[in-house]
Design a protein around this motif. Structure first.
Motif, PDB file in Angstrom:
ATOM      1  N   PHE A 175       0.874  -1.164   0.000  1.00 40.02           N
ATOM      2  CA  PHE A 175       0.000   0.000   0.000  1.00 40.02           C
ATOM      3  C   PHE A 175       0.917   1.221   0.000  1.00 40.02           C
ATOM      4  N   ALA A 179       1.670  10.072  -1.531  1.00 40.57           N
ATOM      5  CA  ALA A 179       2.525  11.140  -2.053  1.00 40.57           C
ATOM      6  C   ALA A 179       3.866  10.586  -2.530  1.00 40.57           C
ATOM      7  N   MET A 241       0.792  11.989   9.044  1.00 39.49           N
ATOM      8  CA  MET A 241      -0.426  12.591   8.491  1.00 39.49           C
ATOM      9  C   MET A 241      -1.076  11.697   7.438  1.00 39.49           C
ATOM     10  N   HIS A 242      -0.325  10.788   6.853  1.00 39.57           N
ATOM     11  CA  HIS A 242      -0.901   9.944   5.811  1.00 39.57           C
ATOM     12  C   HIS A 242      -1.603   8.719   6.376  1.00 39.57           C
ATOM     13  N   TYR A 247      -4.760   2.836  11.378  1.00 42.15           N
ATOM     14  CA  TYR A 247      -4.982   2.579   9.954  1.00 42.15           C
ATOM     15  C   TYR A 247      -3.901   1.634   9.427  1.00 42.15           C
ATOM     16  N   HIS A 250      -4.623  -1.860  10.512  1.00 42.18           N
ATOM     17  CA  HIS A 250      -5.690  -2.416   9.675  1.00 42.18           C
ATOM     18  C   HIS A 250      -5.141  -2.845   8.311  1.00 42.18           C
ATOM     19  N   LEU A 251      -4.321  -1.973   7.729  1.00 42.56           N
ATOM     20  CA  LEU A 251      -3.802  -2.262   6.392  1.00 42.56           C
ATOM     21  C   LEU A 251      -2.871  -3.480   6.383  1.00 42.56           C
ATOM     22  N   ARG A 258      -3.912  -9.976   0.862  1.00 44.42           N
ATOM     23  CA  ARG A 258      -3.724  -9.803  -0.582  1.00 44.42           C
ATOM     24  C   ARG A 258      -2.417 -10.455  -1.041  1.00 44.42           C
TER      25      ARG A 258
ATOM     26  N   ASP B 650     -12.491   1.239  -2.539  1.00 42.92           N
ATOM     27  CA  ASP B 650     -12.120  -0.070  -2.011  1.00 42.92           C
ATOM     28  C   ASP B 650     -12.515  -0.090  -0.533  1.00 42.92           C
ATOM     29  N   ASP B 652     -12.011  -2.117   1.748  1.00 45.28           N
ATOM     30  CA  ASP B 652     -10.997  -2.600   2.693  1.00 45.28           C
ATOM     31  C   ASP B 652      -9.942  -1.548   3.021  1.00 45.28           C
ATOM     32  N   THR B 653      -9.637  -0.703   2.046  1.00 45.75           N
ATOM     33  CA  THR B 653      -8.507   0.211   2.240  1.00 45.75           C
ATOM     34  C   THR B 653      -8.887   1.688   2.239  1.00 45.75           C
ATOM     35  N   GLY B 654     -10.051   2.015   1.707  1.00 43.80           N
ATOM     36  CA  GLY B 654     -10.433   3.423   1.600  1.00 43.80           C
ATOM     37  C   GLY B 654      -9.889   4.106   0.350  1.00 43.80           C
ATOM     38  N   VAL B 655      -9.272   3.355  -0.534  1.00 46.57           N
ATOM     39  CA  VAL B 655      -8.735   3.960  -1.762  1.00 46.57           C
ATOM     40  C   VAL B 655      -9.872   4.283  -2.733  1.00 46.57           C
ATOM     41  N   LEU B 706       3.927  21.059   6.953  1.00 42.71           N
ATOM     42  CA  LEU B 706       4.221  19.612   6.957  1.00 42.71           C
ATOM     43  C   LEU B 706       4.294  19.057   5.537  1.00 42.71           C
ATOM     44  N   THR B 707       3.535  19.653   4.639  1.00 43.99           N
ATOM     45  CA  THR B 707       3.545  19.175   3.255  1.00 43.99           C
ATOM     46  C   THR B 707       4.476  20.052   2.435  1.00 43.99           C
ATOM     47  N   ASP B 712       5.386  14.450   0.782  1.00 45.89           N
ATOM     48  CA  ASP B 712       4.171  14.523   1.580  1.00 45.89           C
ATOM     49  C   ASP B 712       3.007  15.227   0.894  1.00 45.89           C
ATOM     50  N   TYR B 713       3.304  16.009  -0.130  1.00 42.76           N
ATOM     51  CA  TYR B 713       2.231  16.700  -0.848  1.00 42.76           C
ATOM     52  C   TYR B 713       1.960  15.913  -2.117  1.00 42.76           C
ATOM     53  N   GLN B 714       0.774  15.358  -2.203  1.00 37.65           N
ATOM     54  CA  GLN B 714       0.491  14.447  -3.314  1.00 37.65           C
ATOM     55  C   GLN B 714      -0.112  15.179  -4.493  1.00 37.65           C
ATOM     56  N   PRO B 774      -6.967   7.990   1.137  1.00 30.61           N
ATOM     57  CA  PRO B 774      -7.392   6.678   1.635  1.00 30.61           C
ATOM     58  C   PRO B 774      -7.670   6.695   3.139  1.00 30.61           C
ATOM     59  N   GLN B 775      -6.781   7.327   3.917  1.00 30.50           N
ATOM     60  CA  GLN B 775      -6.996   7.346   5.358  1.00 30.50           C
ATOM     61  C   GLN B 775      -8.296   8.078   5.736  1.00 30.50           C
ATOM     62  N   TRP B 778     -11.188   5.914   4.843  1.00 33.02           N
ATOM     63  CA  TRP B 778     -11.251   4.752   5.749  1.00 33.02           C
ATOM     64  C   TRP B 778     -11.826   5.172   7.104  1.00 33.02           C
ATOM     65  N   LYS B 779     -11.347   6.308   7.603  1.00 35.47           N
ATOM     66  CA  LYS B 779     -11.874   6.793   8.888  1.00 35.47           C
ATOM     67  C   LYS B 779     -13.360   7.096   8.779  1.00 35.47           C
ATOM     68  N   LYS B 785     -19.130   0.855   9.441  1.00 34.19           N
ATOM     69  CA  LYS B 785     -18.737  -0.542   9.628  1.00 34.19           C
ATOM     70  C   LYS B 785     -19.167  -1.036  10.995  1.00 34.19           C
TER      71      LYS B 785
END
Ligand SMILES: Cc1cc2nc3c(=O)[nH]c(=O)nc-3n(C[C@H](O)[C@H](O)[C@H](O)COP(=O)(O)OP(=O)(O)OC[C@H]3O[C@@H](n4cnc5c(N)ncnc54)[C@H](O)[C@@H]3O)c2cc1C
Lengths: 264, 789
Positions: A175, A179, A241-242, A247, A250-251, A258, B650, B652-655, B706-707, B712-714, B774-775, B778-779, B785
């Motif tokens: 996973f 970023a 932060m990611h 989490y 869980h992953l 998988r 997804d 399971d993952t939040g993607v 932070l980003t 860290d910045y996507q 994703p996080q 998921w949260k 759930k």
């Protein structure tokens, strides 16, 4: 970036010698980790000892194990036809590192020596029970990775190859950090030739680690469903932060399942 | 219009691309001047602090150092501070509270990255090394990084705004809107955050400032979207030099997205300091991490909105309260973004009789926030399209039909928030988008996805935006410090080739192609015989630059007007040469003919005749063929359309994966569909980036960014987006002769709401915060759930 001396020896022994002489020397393979840290001023070595002059690149598949020379770039590991047959999970792992630029410069030796807690290779080394060959000795992966960015390597010791026993089957599920694309959680699952199962997790903790509970469950039955209800405790996992530790925990289970499903 | 050829409507390949993709562009950093020096800036490591002292003695003695400058030098030289060029008045009539913004910090620093000192040396490395030797003593102050905390901050960012509030502005009729809510059958409420974004132009900002000791004049090469505006501000407000003693050149510029509109401290500092080092040029190129820290950021709104509907599902009222972060200083156009570029679009595509909006603009100890692709309109669209979708779901009306019910259908349509929509056919775009996205069979796709463990959702966004900015008198009455007309000069050379001098500026838009298409279409000249000159205040007449999707509707209209004059003049020349009356001369496909005769002259022949001036009386017809025009638009233009997004999450993952994206846009008449599609693609990707990936994060405790890097910045990647399904509808714009609207920002305006409506649909939730990483997803799924267990 500060000025530095640049040396490109052709022999392992000369590289070690150059390191001994340097005030604050650094080996460089692909430079994919080293150069960015130098640009940011986080490292300013007095000497760069470039290992590309050693020309130790290549993937050799034997009857029981695969030996990958330290200077082999990720793209060559990913593209090796022999490896895809022998340990497909390892080839797949290499093909998922970073981006094409990184895969064409970064090397397996640099990656294991660096032991970034979010790097992919360490999980394969640990799960497959690899042996790290160095200029001085051979070390089992279990002894080699000692913590965050730390290994059993001595200052002048050079990784020369990594030898992977050929498993019955193995799989890797990653996973990526959205970023950086490094592993936020990566799980390598291997059923070894003797039938034992090893599960190694990268990205989630301070360094790569095994999950005995999962190994036990999969030893009984090598199926994703064996992992139902088994979760790594979030307490010692990374949190940023990611991804929070919860989490990530869980992953780990999701990725482990998988990896089992993908195992070949 | 034809898609082939080189005229209007043709898919002409971009003339500039060969140069760019083979590395032959000429960007600021590619330019090197004799005796050039290099700049490096000392920046604040603190979010908020008093500067106790700055010691430059050691740095000045470092090898290769040419000069070290601080706020004291700036003050001694009486160099003016950075300005905000749009005056906003609060509800109570008081003017906005603009704190001082010196070119180099004086007394205080207000965000991490604030510019404290300038070090100039023989090489960049030496400048950087010396910068590390500048010793600054700070006394750290409490800081705030988000608007929620800012109004109760312990230490205000600026003394002029003790509660950190720059202004409290409103628009619309509050009493009438309240009355509409009293009579409402249903009220939908929503709280939304529009996440802060970092622009990330491919080329970082750069500058070379130089002073000519002989002519006593300055030259600034800079990464600007509007060099004339930069010259005006640096001259009139910084007081560096009168305009005729300052030349600003913006050569090739590698993307701006708004972030290169603004007049920044670094560029001004370089050109100012050059005089103090004997006129040697000073070059500065931002490192990527400086871009993250110190380019003006975008968005950063926190909004509460309420929508009133009657028993038939007709919208009767809309109330919005937004807190908009301004960052630590008011950037060049910061104040108009969350006001006149935002709240004036809150009617969306809908006939809403009553709207009231209030905006608090708030200082935070962060990088300044200003216009970023769409500037205010993405924020407006996000609020409107999220609440409309939510209302439809609450009322159990199909979201597409709820929109259709409320569409504006008669034009012109005066909204309650200033804008007067001139033309559109919103239902046509909706129908087309529903068809192309196979909206009616979505249920089947949702079930199929569920079988794979994926949650599939669909979301609409029926956006409208106002661009082609802007009618000068109208915006002047609203507080703008400038007019937003555009200028053009058409120079026909004696051989019939054509140079267009435009006040707009291309930094990715493809003007060298589209502007040439207009000329080719009008004059019948080969497109390769047209060149576009822009970005140099010594070459081009005053102009306003490129942003707000204005270069087509405003910039090309100015060219078109100048072409009208060229045609008229050329007809006179042709008439004289062919011994006919000018009224009998016709011009078509590049040829002048005389009605009822077989006399004809090619455009090039007429051009030559104009210059040799042998065949006409120069007392009656002036020699030469060159005309200029200024165009001030009579209205904004109103692109609109419907975007439909489908996502799969997804479980399971939040993607979240964007699996399908349809965009139907009405841009009026289109000059080059290929370029327009490119603009739409880029805009959608930026919007998907905002919705799913990009989020600027400052640490609450430390105030640090932070980003601050791509670790860290996507940014969105090609693999993160599907193939887009695009189509255009067309209602020509009535306010300009070309019938054009603007296309540069629409994608980024429409898409975040479409994506987030799809995400919330998939999850069955009212809201998920952007970016829906994703996080985050998921949260958001955890309570569901738990409930299911
Ligand atoms: C954008 C980006 C994305 C990336 N994504 C990923 C990813 O997804 N997954 C992943 O695993 N990695 C990722 N990486 C890291 C990449 O795989 C690097 O190649 C790797 O971490 C280091 O290998 P290198 O050959 O470049 O080593 P270098 O950068 O040259 O060296 C790294 C460190 O190891 C030491 N070293 C190098 N070679 C040896 C040796 N033979 N013996 C002893 N010490 C040595 C060096 O002194 C240095 O300290 C990414 C890197 C980048 C820049």
């Amino acid at each position: 970036m500060e000025n530095f001396n640049y040396i490109r020896p052709a022999k392992v022994a000369d590289a070690a010698k150059a390191m001994k002489k340097a005030k604050d020397g650094k080996f460089m393979s692909g430079g994919m980790t080293l150069l960015p840290t130098m640009k940011q001023g986080l490292a300013s070595p007095s000497d760069i000892i470039d290992l590309s002059g050693l020309k130790n690149s290549g993937v050799k598949v034997g009857s029981k194990s695969v030996t990958i020379q330290a200077g082999t770039i990720h793209a060559d590991v990913a593209g090796s036809k022999d490896l895809k047959k022998a340990i497909p999970g390892l080839a797949k792992l290499a093909g998922g590192i970073g981006d094409p630029h990184v895969r064409h410069k970064g090397t397996i030796g640099g990656s294991v020596a660096n032991n970034d807690p979010a790097a992919d290779y360490p999980s394969a080394c640990l799960a497959l029970g690899a042996t790290i060959h160095t200029s001085d000795r051979k070390l089992a992966a279990d002894k080699f990775f000692t913590g965050m960015f730390s290994t059993a390597l001595k200052d002048t010791e050079i990784v020369t190859a990594v030898e992977f026993p050929i498993p019955k089957k193995c799989g890797y599920a990653k996973f990526p950090n959205p970023a950086s694309l490094y592993a936020m959680v990566g799980v390598f699952v291997a059923q070894l030739a003797d039938g034992s199962v090893r599960v190694a997790v990268t990205g989630a903790g301070a360094g790569v680690f095994r999950v005995p509970e999962m190994e036990a469950a999969l030893s009984k039955k090598f199926a994703a469903s064996s992992l139902d209800g088994i979760a790594v405790k979030s307490k010692n996992l990374n949190s940023d932060m990611h991804a929070s530790a919860e989490y990530r925990a869980h992953l780990i289970t999701v990725m482990a399942k998988r990896a089992v499903d993908a195992a070949k | 219009m034809s898609e082939t050829g080189t005229g209007i409507g043709a898919r002409v390949k971009r003339k500039e691309d060969q140069r760019f993709i083979t590395g032959k562009g000429n960007y600021t950093d590619d330019i090197n001047l004799p005796k050039q020096t290099y700049a490096y800036f000392v920046r604040s490591p603190h979010a908020h602090a008093t500067i106790k002292s700055i010691n430059t003695a050691k740095a000045k003695k470092m090898p290769g150092v040419v000069g070290v400058f601080t706020g004291e030098d700036v003050a001694n030289d009486k160099l003016g501070g950075l300005i905000c060029g749009w005056m906003i008045h609060s509800k109570d009539g008081s003017p906005m509270k603009a704190g001082p913004h010196p070119v180099l910090a004086q007394g205080k620093v207000r965000y991490v990255g604030d510019h404290v000192a300038l070090v100039v040396a023989e090489t960049k490395e030496l400048a950087k090394a010396a910068a590390a030797a500048v010793s600054v003593t700070y006394a750290v102050l409490p800081h705030v990084v988000d608007v929620a905390d800012a109004m109760k901050a312990k230490a205000p960012v600026h003394d002029v705004a003790p509660d950190n509030r720059v202004f409290n502005w409103s628009i619309g009729d509050e009493a009438a809107t309240d009355a509409a809510f009293k009579n409402a059958a249903h009220v939908t409420k929503i709280d939304l955050v529009n996440n802060r974004l970092i622009p990330n132009a491919m080329e970082p900002r750069a500058a070379i400032g130089s002073y000519d000791t002989g002519t006593e004049s300055y030259t600034l090469y800079t990464t600007s979207q509007n060099p004339h505006v930069a010259r005006l501000v640096i001259s009139a407000f910084h007081g560096l030099a009168p305009e005729h003693k300052l030349r600003v050149i913006a050569p090739d510029v590698g993307g701006g997205f708004g972030s290169k509109i603004f007049i920044y401290a670094e560029e001004v500092a370089c050109v100012w300091a050059s005089k103090h080092i004997g006129g040697r040029p000073i070059k500065w190129t931002a490192e990527r991490s400086e871009s993250f820290l110190a380019d003006a950021h975008g968005r950063d709104h926190v909004t509460h909105a309420e929508l009133a509907t009657d028993a038939n599902g007709i919208i009767t009222g809309f109330k919005v309260h937004t807190k908009a972060a301004m960052g630590a200083y008011l950037s060049t156009f910061a104040s108009c973004v969350p006001t006149y570029l935002y709240a004036t679009l809150l009617s969306g595509q809908y006939a809403i009789p009553n709207i009231y909006a209030e905006v608090d603009a708030i200082y935070t100890n962060t990088a300044p926030v200003d216009a970023y692709r769409g500037a205010g309109r993405p924020e407006a669209t996000y609020v409107v399209e999220r609440i409309v979708e939510t209302a439809a779901r609450e009322l159990k009306i199909d979201p597409a039909e709820f929109r259709r019910k409320n569409f504006v259908t008669a034009f012109p349509h005066q909204t309650p928030v200033i804008m007067c929509y001139d033309a559109g056919d919103y239902a046509a775009a909706l129908d087309k988008a529903l068809e192309m996205s196979e909206y009616s069979s979505f249920g089947e796709r949702k079930s199929a996805a569920a079988k794979k463990g994926k949650l599939r959702g669909i979301g609409l966004s029926a956006y409208i935006e106002a661009c082609g900015i802007a009618p000068s008198a109208a915006i002047g009455s609203l507080g703008a410090g400038v007019g937003l007309w555009e200028s053009a000069e058409v120079r026909v050379n004696p051989v019939g080739t054509v140079e267009i001098l435009t006040g707009s500026h291309s930094h990715g838009q493809g003007h060298e192609t589209t502007f040439a298409q207009l000329v080719s279409d009008r004059l019948g000249v080969d497109i390769n015989n047209v060149s576009i000159v822009h970005g140099d205040t010594d070459k081009v007449q005053f102009g306003m630059g490129t942003y707000g999707s204005r270069s087509g509707a405003v910039g090309m209209t100015a060219i078109s007007k100048a072409l009208d004059k060229i045609e008229a003049k050329a007809k006179k020349v042709a008439a004289a040469v062919m011994e006919a009356s000018a009224d009998d001369v016709e011009f078509k496909n590049g040829t002048f003919t005389v009605k009822g005769t077989d006399k004809k002259m090619a455009f090039g022949e007429v051009a030559l005749s104009a210059y040799v001036a042998h065949k006409f009386n120069s007392a009656e017809i002036e020699p030469g063929l060159k005309e200029g025009a200024f165009h001030d638009p009579s209205n904004f233009v109103f692109p609109a359309g419907v975007h439909i997004c489908e996502v799969e999450i997804d479980a399971d993952t939040g993607v979240t994966e964007v699996v399908s994206y349809t965009a139907v846009d009405d841009f009026g008449n289109i000059i080059n569909p290929m370029i327009v599609e490119g603009q739409v693609h880029g805009g959608i990707v930026q919007g998907i980036g905002q919705a799913l990936a990009e989020g600027c994060v400052y640490d609450k405790d430390s105030g640090q960014l932070l980003t601050g890097s791509y670790m860290d910045y996507q940014m969105p990647r090609a693999a993160d987006v599907p193939n887009f399904k695009l189509a255009f509808t067309c209602t020509p714009c009535p306010s300009n002769p070309l019938g054009m609207k603007g296309c540069g920002e629409a994608g980024a305006i429409a898409s975040p709401a479409a994506v987030m409506n799809a995400v919330t649909d998939a999850l069955g939730l009212r809201d998920v915060a952007m970016p829906a990483t994703p996080q985050t997803v998921w949260k958001a799924m955890q309570p569901m759930k738990k409930a299911a267990e």
